[in-house]
Design an enzyme around this catalytic site. Structure first.
Site, PDB file in Angstrom:
ATOM      1  N   TYR A  33     -47.112 -29.048 -18.048  1.00 18.71           N
ATOM      2  CA  TYR A  33     -46.945 -29.368 -19.459  1.00 18.71           C
ATOM      3  C   TYR A  33     -48.070 -30.262 -19.951  1.00 18.71           C
ATOM      4  O   TYR A  33     -48.821 -30.844 -19.159  1.00 18.71           O
ATOM      5  CB  TYR A  33     -45.594 -30.033 -19.712  1.00 18.71           C
ATOM      6  CG  TYR A  33     -45.502 -31.491 -19.311  1.00 18.71           C
ATOM      7  CD1 TYR A  33     -45.548 -32.498 -20.284  1.00 18.71           C
ATOM      8  CD2 TYR A  33     -45.383 -31.874 -17.984  1.00 18.71           C
ATOM      9  CE1 TYR A  33     -45.471 -33.839 -19.930  1.00 18.71           C
ATOM     10  CE2 TYR A  33     -45.299 -33.206 -17.618  1.00 18.71           C
ATOM     11  CZ  TYR A  33     -45.345 -34.189 -18.591  1.00 18.71           C
ATOM     12  OH  TYR A  33     -45.273 -35.512 -18.235  1.00 18.71           O
ATOM     13  N   ARG A  52     -57.292 -30.118 -19.097  1.00 19.28           N
ATOM     14  CA  ARG A  52     -56.379 -30.529 -18.026  1.00 19.28           C
ATOM     15  C   ARG A  52     -55.300 -29.483 -17.788  1.00 19.28           C
ATOM     16  O   ARG A  52     -54.889 -29.248 -16.644  1.00 19.28           O
ATOM     17  CB  ARG A  52     -55.740 -31.885 -18.335  1.00 19.28           C
ATOM     18  CG  ARG A  52     -54.886 -32.405 -17.175  1.00 19.28           C
ATOM     19  CD  ARG A  52     -54.397 -33.820 -17.399  1.00 19.28           C
ATOM     20  NE  ARG A  52     -53.545 -33.925 -18.570  1.00 19.28           N
ATOM     21  CZ  ARG A  52     -53.041 -35.076 -19.025  1.00 19.28           C
ATOM     22  NH1 ARG A  52     -53.330 -36.211 -18.400  1.00 19.28           N
ATOM     23  NH2 ARG A  52     -52.284 -35.101 -20.093  1.00 19.28           N
ATOM     24  N   ARG A 101     -33.945 -15.008  -8.493  1.00 17.43           N
ATOM     25  CA  ARG A 101     -34.374 -16.273  -7.897  1.00 17.43           C
ATOM     26  C   ARG A 101     -34.890 -16.040  -6.483  1.00 17.43           C
ATOM     27  O   ARG A 101     -34.228 -15.388  -5.668  1.00 17.43           O
ATOM     28  CB  ARG A 101     -33.211 -17.270  -7.866  1.00 17.43           C
ATOM     29  CG  ARG A 101     -33.566 -18.625  -7.255  1.00 17.43           C
ATOM     30  CD  ARG A 101     -32.333 -19.525  -7.173  1.00 17.43           C
ATOM     31  NE  ARG A 101     -32.658 -20.840  -6.639  1.00 17.43           N
ATOM     32  CZ  ARG A 101     -32.720 -21.135  -5.337  1.00 17.43           C
ATOM     33  NH1 ARG A 101     -32.465 -20.180  -4.429  1.00 17.43           N
ATOM     34  NH2 ARG A 101     -33.022 -22.354  -4.931  1.00 17.43           N
ATOM     35  N   LYS A 150     -50.114 -31.964 -13.661  1.00 18.65           N
ATOM     36  CA  LYS A 150     -49.110 -32.421 -14.633  1.00 18.65           C
ATOM     37  C   LYS A 150     -47.934 -31.449 -14.666  1.00 18.65           C
ATOM     38  O   LYS A 150     -47.791 -30.638 -15.594  1.00 18.65           O
ATOM     39  CB  LYS A 150     -49.743 -32.584 -16.016  1.00 18.65           C
ATOM     40  CG  LYS A 150     -48.901 -33.418 -16.984  1.00 18.65           C
ATOM     41  CD  LYS A 150     -49.693 -33.710 -18.245  1.00 18.65           C
ATOM     42  CE  LYS A 150     -48.861 -34.476 -19.272  1.00 18.65           C
ATOM     43  NZ  LYS A 150     -48.570 -35.852 -18.849  1.00 18.65           N
ATOM     44  N   LEU A 206     -51.966 -39.306 -12.176  1.00 22.88           N
ATOM     45  CA  LEU A 206     -52.342 -38.341 -13.197  1.00 22.88           C
ATOM     46  C   LEU A 206     -53.702 -38.715 -13.771  1.00 22.88           C
ATOM     47  O   LEU A 206     -53.978 -39.892 -14.024  1.00 22.88           O
ATOM     48  CB  LEU A 206     -51.302 -38.325 -14.316  1.00 22.88           C
ATOM     49  CG  LEU A 206     -51.556 -37.308 -15.429  1.00 22.88           C
ATOM     50  CD1 LEU A 206     -51.391 -35.893 -14.899  1.00 22.88           C
ATOM     51  CD2 LEU A 206     -50.629 -37.559 -16.602  1.00 22.88           C
TER      52      LEU A 206
END
Length: 286
Positions: A33, A52, A101, A150, A206
């Site tokens: 994100y 990024r 899944r 991130k 980060l």
């Protein structure tokens, strides 16, 4: 007022937005994100966030959902549709879904899921919190080892913020092997004898977009910066401290683990860097 959001190519009322229950972002936190601030209806540091985002996607071998120019257009349209003057644009990209899944990644041609929405935040720049400064507690850092990507794996940072709230503080700085890594949603700094100290870039923290801009502006203002490991005790003995993030810009820190820094009010370097960052970023906003 119902927001307009963006989901996989469509602009929709938030009440009609849907993704599959088999989406890997939901099932595996297999998603990345970005959050871009909006001031005066324009995007702050968009280029840095786009770069990024691509890095995060590449590190996870995840497909890009669109081009940078398309991404910019989506951001701008959402800001316009939702009449955002000051606020945030949240962007999330997941590996998508192949309809079930499995721990194994889906086929390479599986389309990623892309979602964007805005948050209206009047007074984002003229923050009351920045005028009084934040109180910080220290907690152990038990996150995974690739914090430079991130991802949406934010459970422990969320828990850290709740630990701070229960302790009567505003946020937490995390500590690993005796050294401060970063805040729950920001990069951490202290100032001693006019020198700004912050942890160097690595997989441990980060690579903050605001961090990069603020450090460049600090050097342009002829402030001395040291990128090195530091302890929480060093920070407690500092003249002042602050954090940087895309949503809070430069946030002064006035207390760490109950110890007041300086006179217990936002320090002059933090306040000056916040002024410089807002002034320069607004000029360069798109």
């Amino acid at each position: 007022m119902t927001r307009t959001v963006y989901v996989n190519g469509d602009y929709l009322p938030e009440t009609e937005a849907k993704v599959s229950i088999f989406d890997r972002g939901f099932l595996m936190a297999d998603a990345v994100y970005e959050v871009t601030s909006v001031l005066g209806g324009k995007l702050i540091d968009f280029e840095g966030h786009a770069v990024r985002l691509k890095r995060s996607l590449d590190e996870l071998e995840m497909a890009e959902p669109c081009t940078k120019d398309e991404l910019l257009e989506i951001h701008r349209k959402l800001v316009e549709l939702n009449d955002i003057d000051e606020g945030l644009v949240y962007l999330q990209v997941t590996r998508g879904s192949d309809g079930d899944r499995d721990f194994v990644f889906p086929a390479a041609d599986t389309k990623p899921t892309i979602v964007l929405f805005t948050q209206n935040k009047p007074g984002l720049a003229d923050s009351a919190a920045a005028k009084v400064g934040a109180k910080i507690i220290s907690i152990e850092d038990i996150r995974w080892g690739r914090r430079d990507i991130k991802t949406v794996q934010l459970l422990y940072p969320s828990m850290g913020k709740m630990m701070a709230k229960k302790a009567g503080a505003d946020d937490a700085w995390m500590i690993e092997d005796g050294h401060v890594t970063e805040g729950t949603s920001n990069n951490a700094y202290f100032v001693k004898d006019g020198v700004i100290v912050t942890r160097p870039l690595s997989n441990d923290i980060l690579h903050g977009i605001t961090r990069k801009a603020v450090l460049r502006m600090a050097e342009e203002a002829q402030l001395k910066v040291e990128e090195r490991l530091f302890t929480i005790d060093e920070a407690k003995a500092a003249d002042e401290a602050f954090t940087t993030s895309a949503s809070a810009f430069v946030m002064p820190v006035v207390e760490i683990d109950g110890v007041a820094l300086g006179d217990g009010t936002p320090g002059p370097i933090a306040k000056r860097l916040r002024e410089i960052y807002l002034e320069e970023s607004i000029k360069a906003a798109v």
